[in-house]
Design a protein around this motif. Structure first.
Motif, mmCIF file in Angstrom:
data_model
loop_
_atom_site.group_PDB
_atom_site.id
_atom_site.type_symbol
_atom_site.label_atom_id
_atom_site.label_comp_id
_atom_site.label_asym_id
_atom_site.label_seq_id
_atom_site.Cartn_x
_atom_site.Cartn_y
_atom_site.Cartn_z
ATOM 1 N N LEU A 55 -2.815 3.335 -4.558
ATOM 2 C CA LEU A 55 -1.763 3.825 -5.444
ATOM 3 C C LEU A 55 -0.390 2.844 -5.206
ATOM 4 C CD1 LEU A 55 -1.631 7.434 -5.451
ATOM 5 C CD2 LEU A 55 -2.433 6.097 -7.261
ATOM 6 N N ALA A 56 -0.224 2.277 -4.113
ATOM 7 C CA ALA A 56 0.793 1.357 -3.859
ATOM 8 C C ALA A 56 0.534 0.127 -4.398
ATOM 9 C CB ALA A 56 1.138 1.374 -2.358
ATOM 10 N N GLU A 57 -0.523 -0.301 -4.057
ATOM 11 C CA GLU A 57 -1.368 -1.473 -4.632
ATOM 12 C C GLU A 57 -1.443 -1.560 -6.216
ATOM 13 O OE1 GLU A 57 -2.277 -5.784 -4.304
ATOM 14 O OE2 GLU A 57 -1.447 -4.289 -2.944
ATOM 15 N N ALA A 58 -1.835 -0.642 -6.816
ATOM 16 C CA ALA A 58 -1.926 -0.466 -8.076
ATOM 17 C C ALA A 58 -0.345 -0.633 -8.830
ATOM 18 C CB ALA A 58 -2.497 0.618 -8.409
ATOM 19 N N GLU A 59 0.468 0.164 -8.259
ATOM 20 C CA GLU A 59 1.878 -0.041 -8.670
ATOM 21 C C GLU A 59 2.232 -1.344 -8.681
ATOM 22 O OE1 GLU A 59 6.384 1.913 -7.752
ATOM 23 O OE2 GLU A 59 4.533 2.964 -7.001
ATOM 24 N N LYS A 60 2.010 -2.014 -7.648
ATOM 25 C CA LYS A 60 2.660 -3.373 -7.470
ATOM 26 C C LYS A 60 2.006 -4.539 -8.340
ATOM 27 C CE LYS A 60 2.872 -3.371 -2.391
ATOM 28 N NZ LYS A 60 1.828 -4.155 -1.278
ATOM 29 N N LEU A 61 0.942 -4.038 -8.879
ATOM 30 C CA LEU A 61 0.206 -4.852 -10.268
ATOM 31 C C LEU A 61 0.419 -4.338 -11.288
ATOM 32 C CD1 LEU A 61 -3.131 -5.105 -8.187
ATOM 33 C CD2 LEU A 61 -1.369 -6.967 -8.348
#
Length: 133
Positions: free
Chosen positions: A98-104
């Motif tokens: 979820l954290a990586e998806a938010e960054k992207l």
């Protein structure tokens, strides 16, 4: 039983192997677990190392000892292990995802679609591989 992985402490691998056997039903609740000597002989390790892995699960309430008989799987152990593993899964995989998806800039609905699509692709590939066998 699986072979030992050099990258993780052996006693943790013994505990994880027992946990996996409980989760997948190989070891039912109230069934007897192999002895530390059996684990030691199979993996060619010190019985104290095998005992450390077993005792870790005793400390967690997953296993219990019947004096003079051996170690057994506690009632409710499977449910407790599944709950523990799900929590660990969320912490190890879902939160970072979820954290990586938010960054992207990938919102949760889009991420859900990506997971569904990827799961369908993996299922199709598995079916194709099975058909070729």
């Amino acid at each position: 039983m699986r072979m030992i992985d050099e990258g993780k402490p052996i006693f943790l691998q013994i505990a994880e192997q027992i946990e996996n056997d409980i989760i997948d039903g190989t070891l039912a609740e109230e069934s007897q677990v192999p002895s530390t000597n059996e684990f030691a002989a199979f993996h060619r390790i010190n019985p104290a190392t095998a005992g450390k892995g077993v005792n870790l699960l005793v400390d967690e309430g997953v296993l219990y000892k019947k004096r003079g008989i051996g170690m057994f799987v506690a009632t409710g152990a499977r449910d407790a292990l599944v709950k523990k593993r799900r929590t660990q899964f969320v912490d190890d995989y879902v939160r970072p995802l979820l954290a990586e998806a938010e960054k992207l800039g990938i919102d949760p609905r889009t991420l859900s679609g990506l997971i569904t699509d990827t799961s369908a692709e993996a299922s199709d590939q598995k079916s194709a591989a099975t058909a070729r066998s």
